[in-house]
Write an enzyme that holds these catalytic residues in place. Structure first.
Site, mmCIF file in Angstrom:
data_model
loop_
_atom_site.group_PDB
_atom_site.id
_atom_site.type_symbol
_atom_site.label_atom_id
_atom_site.label_comp_id
_atom_site.label_asym_id
_atom_site.label_seq_id
_atom_site.Cartn_x
_atom_site.Cartn_y
_atom_site.Cartn_z
ATOM 1 N N LYS A 113 4.941 -1.308 1.624
ATOM 2 C CA LYS A 113 6.095 -0.874 2.420
ATOM 3 C C LYS A 113 6.423 -1.848 3.564
ATOM 4 O O LYS A 113 5.622 -2.722 3.885
ATOM 5 C CB LYS A 113 5.844 0.540 2.965
ATOM 6 C CG LYS A 113 5.692 1.581 1.852
ATOM 7 C CD LYS A 113 6.952 1.709 1.008
ATOM 8 C CE LYS A 113 6.965 2.936 0.133
ATOM 9 N NZ LYS A 113 6.355 2.750 -1.185
HETATM 10 C C1 LIG Z 1 10.529 7.164 -2.492
HETATM 11 C C2 LIG Z 1 9.075 7.408 -2.217
HETATM 12 N N1 LIG Z 1 8.688 8.603 -1.762
HETATM 13 C C3 LIG Z 1 7.401 8.880 -1.493
HETATM 14 C C4 LIG Z 1 6.423 7.942 -1.669
HETATM 15 C C5 LIG Z 1 5.004 8.276 -1.382
HETATM 16 O O1 LIG Z 1 4.481 7.481 -0.367
HETATM 17 P P1 LIG Z 1 2.905 7.402 -0.121
HETATM 18 O O2 LIG Z 1 2.352 6.432 -1.102
HETATM 19 O O3 LIG Z 1 2.795 6.917 1.289
HETATM 20 O O4 LIG Z 1 2.381 8.771 -0.301
HETATM 21 C C6 LIG Z 1 6.771 6.667 -2.126
HETATM 22 C C7 LIG Z 1 5.726 5.645 -2.306
HETATM 23 O O5 LIG Z 1 5.846 4.656 -2.926
HETATM 24 C C8 LIG Z 1 8.128 6.384 -2.404
HETATM 25 O O6 LIG Z 1 8.492 5.182 -2.835
#
Ligand SMILES: Cc1ncc(COP(=O)(O)O)c(C=O)c1O
Length: 403
Positions: free
Chosen positions: A200
């Protein structure tokens, strides 16, 4: 049927010596020293650095510090935001079919039912018109995803929410720097959920942040994130003496550690610098690919700020003479890491089986999911890397029989 059987390896000499990892983070000495400092201090878990990261993030977003809570992922942030929003069994939450599984899973884990509304074919964001068509008596919330860092049409979404008294939970996993009509992503809805996963724009390895309009929602989210223990239970081992805690509800283990916040503090301090770097990469890509038979991402809409988290090309086999999947293979053969964001949610067997969704019901998300390729766009991508990526894309597409 486009020919797809000719040899399309990289042109001789085009392969890189080493693999370019997709979404590689940019870690500097500042992050490393801060982590070492935490390790030497012995305070590894949730502590003063998490507090500082929360307050830095609140400052970046221009909101008071009592409206943010750091957690250990965006998935966790989404899950406890839904619960703190009072959403549960019997409720429906409208979201996009063009997202990561975590968005849908969080809704399912809250006990609610996800309902999909197709995306706009150009912005790739959830379409307000399709949202309206999906509203029922059981709809309780809209969960828009600012896809790739491009803001959703928040005026239209907030208007629908007001008309139907719905909660709004923004999935800002791609959208730390995103703004829409001068307002920052994550501050429109009742909740905004951010990801600091390793790929990210701001990373803590794994991590997440919740923003809420109502400080009481944040207080509840903090309790939910730490087993349901009474407020600020992490103080219990501090130098002010042992503090009893009380379990007030059955919560989760979603707290962020100081080790993670130690990375995040310095990542966040560089967020704007890093965006400038990615803007340059984005522009180089747009110029370099304008003559190719691929579909480029739309430029950011006026009055908005795109966080440039993903740079995606659409590979239509009929136009390009090569299938998307073959293109992915060829890029890998050129030693360049690529991504797919995302196969539409109904393409996955679990959701198809459970909700009886068919990809064809969401034609825009289906087409994008079958044609999209994400190219490296992280702050770790340098000048030599970008030349290699551009060269590889040209070399693969110029050896095809596209019209
Ligand atoms: C659009 C979206 N929502 C939620 C998430 C979940 O994030 P995390 O990996 O921090 O739980 C991601 C992760 O890639 C994502 O791209």
């Amino acid at each position: 049927m486009a020919a797809d059987n000719t040899s399309r390896q990289c042109s001789p000499g085009r392969e890189r010596g080493s693999f370019l990892t997709f979404g590689a983070p940019h870690i500097t000495d500042a992050e490393i020293e801060e982590v070492v400092h935490s390790m030497r201090s012995g305070w590894l878990g949730t502590g003063p650095k998490v507090k500082r990261f929360e307050s830095d993030f609140a400052h970046y977003k221009g909101i008071p510090a009592d409206r943010v809570a750091a957690v250990n992922s965006c998935t966790a942030a989404l899950h406890i935001s839904l619960i703190a929003a009072g959403i549960g069994p019997g409720d429906e939450v409208i979201t996009t079919p063009l997202t990561f599984a975590a968005t849908i899973n969080a809704i399912i884990h809250s006990g609610a039912t996800p309902v999909l509304a197709d995306v706009d074919p150009v912005t790739m964001n959830i379409s307000p018109d399709r949202i309206r068509e999906r509203i029922t008596d059981r709809t309780r919330a809209i969960l828009p995803v600012h896809f790739a860092g491009r803001p959703c049409d928040m005026d239209a979404i907030m208007e629908i929410a007001r008309e139907h008294s719905l909660m709004v939970i923004e999935d800002c996993a791609h959208a730390v720097e995103t703004e829409y009509h001068g307002q920052k992503a994550g501050t429109f809805g009742d909740f905004g959920c951010f990801s600091f996963y390793v790929t990210k724009n701001v990373t803590t390895g794994e991590g997440g942040m919740i923003l809420a309009r109502n400080p009481e929602h944040i207080a509840r989210a903090k309790v939910l994130a730490l087993h349901g223990l009474s407020k600020d239970a992490w103080h219990r081992f501090g130098d002010a003496g042992y503090k009893h805690y009380y379990v007030t509800e059955c919560g989760y283990k979603y707290n962020m550690m100081d080790l993670q916040a130690a990375i995040g503090i310095h990542q966040l301090a560089r967020v704007e610098k890093s965006l400038i770097h990615r803007k340059r990469l984005w522009k180089l890509y747009q110029e370099a690919f304008s003559s190719l038979p691929v579909i480029l991402p739309a430029e950011p809409e006026p009055g908005t700020r795109h966080a440039l988290h993903l740079y995606t090309l659409l590979i239509d086999e009929k136009e390009c003479g090569i299938s998307r999947d073959r293109f992915l293979e060829e890029m890998t053969r050129c030693n360049i890491g690529v991504g797919v964001h995302y196969l539409s949610i109904p393409e996955h067997p679990y959701y198809r089986k459970r909700f009886k969704w068919k990809p064809e019901e969401f034609p825009n998300a289906m087409r994008i999911g079958r044609q999209t390729v994400s190219l490296p766009l992280s702050p770790a991508v340098g000048n030599r890397d970008i030349r290699d990526v551009i060269g590889a894309v040209h070399s693969i597409l110029s050896s095809t029989n596209h019209p």
